[in-house]
Design an enzyme around this catalytic site. Structure first.
Site, PDB file in Angstrom:
ATOM      1  N   ASN A  10      44.286 -12.177   7.760  1.00 14.66           N
ATOM      2  CA  ASN A  10      43.607 -10.995   8.297  1.00 14.66           C
ATOM      3  C   ASN A  10      42.150 -11.383   8.558  1.00 14.66           C
ATOM      4  O   ASN A  10      41.349 -11.462   7.632  1.00 14.66           O
ATOM      5  CB  ASN A  10      43.704  -9.854   7.272  1.00 14.66           C
ATOM      6  CG  ASN A  10      42.898  -8.631   7.684  1.00 14.66           C
ATOM      7  OD1 ASN A  10      42.456  -8.527   8.827  1.00 14.66           O
ATOM      8  ND2 ASN A  10      42.710  -7.706   6.752  1.00 14.66           N
ATOM      9  N   LYS A  12      39.909  -9.729  10.016  1.00 17.99           N
ATOM     10  CA  LYS A  12      39.017  -8.564   9.979  1.00 17.99           C
ATOM     11  C   LYS A  12      38.046  -8.571  11.177  1.00 17.99           C
ATOM     12  O   LYS A  12      38.406  -9.056  12.247  1.00 17.99           O
ATOM     13  CB  LYS A  12      38.279  -8.509   8.639  1.00 17.99           C
ATOM     14  CG  LYS A  12      39.235  -8.587   7.445  1.00 17.99           C
ATOM     15  CD  LYS A  12      38.579  -8.253   6.140  1.00 17.99           C
ATOM     16  CE  LYS A  12      39.564  -8.486   5.005  1.00 17.99           C
ATOM     17  NZ  LYS A  12      39.061  -8.074   3.701  1.00 17.99           N
ATOM     18  N   HIS A  95      45.356  -0.493   4.958  1.00 17.63           N
ATOM     19  CA  HIS A  95      44.426  -1.397   4.268  1.00 17.63           C
ATOM     20  C   HIS A  95      43.357  -0.561   3.552  1.00 17.63           C
ATOM     21  O   HIS A  95      42.889   0.455   4.081  1.00 17.63           O
ATOM     22  CB  HIS A  95      43.776  -2.355   5.267  1.00 17.63           C
ATOM     23  CG  HIS A  95      43.085  -3.509   4.601  1.00 17.63           C
ATOM     24  ND1 HIS A  95      41.872  -3.378   3.988  1.00 17.63           N
ATOM     25  CD2 HIS A  95      43.467  -4.796   4.414  1.00 17.63           C
ATOM     26  CE1 HIS A  95      41.518  -4.547   3.462  1.00 17.63           C
ATOM     27  NE2 HIS A  95      42.481  -5.422   3.709  1.00 17.63           N
ATOM     28  N   GLU A  97      40.324  -0.970   3.207  1.00 17.65           N
ATOM     29  CA  GLU A  97      39.066  -0.808   3.959  1.00 17.65           C
ATOM     30  C   GLU A  97      39.172   0.343   4.954  1.00 17.65           C
ATOM     31  O   GLU A  97      38.195   1.049   5.208  1.00 17.65           O
ATOM     32  CB  GLU A  97      38.706  -2.134   4.649  1.00 17.65           C
ATOM     33  CG  GLU A  97      38.268  -3.174   3.617  1.00 17.65           C
ATOM     34  CD  GLU A  97      38.395  -4.618   4.066  1.00 17.65           C
ATOM     35  OE1 GLU A  97      38.657  -4.874   5.246  1.00 17.65           O
ATOM     36  OE2 GLU A  97      38.247  -5.500   3.190  1.00 17.65           O
ATOM     37  N   GLU A 167      47.689  -5.023  -2.817  1.00 20.10           N
ATOM     38  CA  GLU A 167      46.318  -5.530  -2.803  1.00 20.10           C
ATOM     39  C   GLU A 167      45.460  -4.701  -3.757  1.00 20.10           C
ATOM     40  O   GLU A 167      44.928  -3.643  -3.351  1.00 20.10           O
ATOM     41  CB  GLU A 167      45.730  -5.418  -1.399  1.00 20.10           C
ATOM     42  CG  GLU A 167      46.477  -6.207  -0.349  1.00 20.10           C
ATOM     43  CD  GLU A 167      45.563  -6.553   0.810  1.00 20.10           C
ATOM     44  OE1 GLU A 167      45.362  -7.737   1.046  1.00 20.10           O
ATOM     45  OE2 GLU A 167      45.015  -5.641   1.442  1.00 20.10           O
ATOM     46  N   GLY A 173      38.148  -9.500  -1.670  1.00 22.84           N
ATOM     47  CA  GLY A 173      36.833 -10.025  -1.314  1.00 22.84           C
ATOM     48  C   GLY A 173      35.885 -10.187  -2.489  1.00 22.84           C
ATOM     49  O   GLY A 173      34.681 -10.357  -2.303  1.00 22.84           O
ATOM     50  N   SER A 211      41.650 -12.065  -2.823  1.00 23.35           N
ATOM     51  CA  SER A 211      40.977 -13.308  -3.208  1.00 23.35           C
ATOM     52  C   SER A 211      41.922 -14.489  -3.396  1.00 23.35           C
ATOM     53  O   SER A 211      41.731 -15.316  -4.296  1.00 23.35           O
ATOM     54  CB  SER A 211      40.128 -13.090  -4.466  1.00 23.35           C
ATOM     55  OG  SER A 211      39.089 -12.168  -4.190  1.00 23.35           O
TER      56      SER A 211
END
Ligand code: PEP
Length: 249
Positions: A10, A12, A95, A97, A167, A173, A211
């Protein structure tokens, strides 16, 4: 049950066009070594270029988002139908985010799942708990609610086209990955809950994201219910991404 692993990058909102082309070409050059399905998920802007590079290589192409609308006067949106027409196969939905920064709730996610499935895209449905929920030991309840709200009304045929990405938000991240034990426990839990709805879930891929890097991936891929990885940061470095694919047997 044997499930072929999926390693998905991904990208992003990262990279400039020349960097995206370079990265896709590096990954293409390594394709002879792949023992798993490999998926690249660039920004909308680079989809056509990446499609051209990976054409007929067996490398799959995905998108990071789609509109809840079919078509029409929705400035700035990209539809599932347009993505399908552009050669996209997979789509990320849910996701963290997008849930956090764009307020995507389960109603929106449900509409995106339905429209993606309608146009033949394969959703990668993301779920996972924030840190405070993990610290309170409530991660199973939290993830179950995400599954119930967005997935439980779907058919067995829909399930067959969906990949789940577990996730944990505290791992995205941050450099803090779930331990193999934590990942396995959640993946087995997710699989059981979904299989209680439709037994086809035993064949669904449940991939881990948070990560992942070449140093921690072997242990994670050693877990029986971890069927691959959704890779963020490490997918932007061809050497690291290719090393992650090499760990997927
Ligand atoms: C992600 O955003 O899906 C992700 C897993 O990111 P990272 O690998 O950078 O934690």
């Amino acid at each position: 049950m044997k499930r072929k692993k999926l390693v998905a990058g991904n990208w992003k909102m990262n990279l400039e066009i020349n960097e995206a082309i370079h990265l896709a070409n590096d990954i293409k050059a390594a394709r002879g070594s792949f023992n798993c399905d490999v998926l690249l998920i660039p920004s909308f802007l680079f989809i056509a270029d990446v499609k051209h590079i990976v054409y007929a290589t067996g490398i799959h192409l995905g998108a990071q988002n789609c509109s809840i609308y079919e078509n029409g006067a929705y400035t700035g949106e990209v539809s599932a139908k347009q993505l399908k027409g552009a050669g996209v196969e997979y789509i990320i939905i849910g996701h963290s985010e997008r849930r956090e920064h764009f307020g995507e709730n389960h109603n929106v996610l449900r509409q995106k799942l339905e429209i993606a499935l309608k146009y033949g895209l394969k959703p990668i449905f993301c779920c996972g708990e924030p840190l405070d929920v993990r610290e309170a030991g409530k991660q199973k309840e939290y993830v179950l609610k995400q599954l119930q709200e967005s997935l439980f009304g779907l058919t067995a045929k829909d399930f067959a086209n969906i990949t789940i990405a577990y996730e944990p938000i505290w791992a995205i991240g941050t450099g803090l990955n779930a331990t193999p034990e934590q990942a396995q426990e959640m993946h087995a839990f997710i699989r059981k809950e979904l299989a209680d709805k439709h037994p086809i879930a035993l064949q669904m891929r449940i991939i881990y994201g948070g990560s992942c890097n070449p140093a921690n991936i072997n242990e994670l891929f050693g877990c029986p219910d971890v069927d691959g990885s959704l890779v963020g940061g490490s997918s932007l470095r061809s050497k690291d991404f290719i090393a992650i694919t090499a760990a997927a047997k």
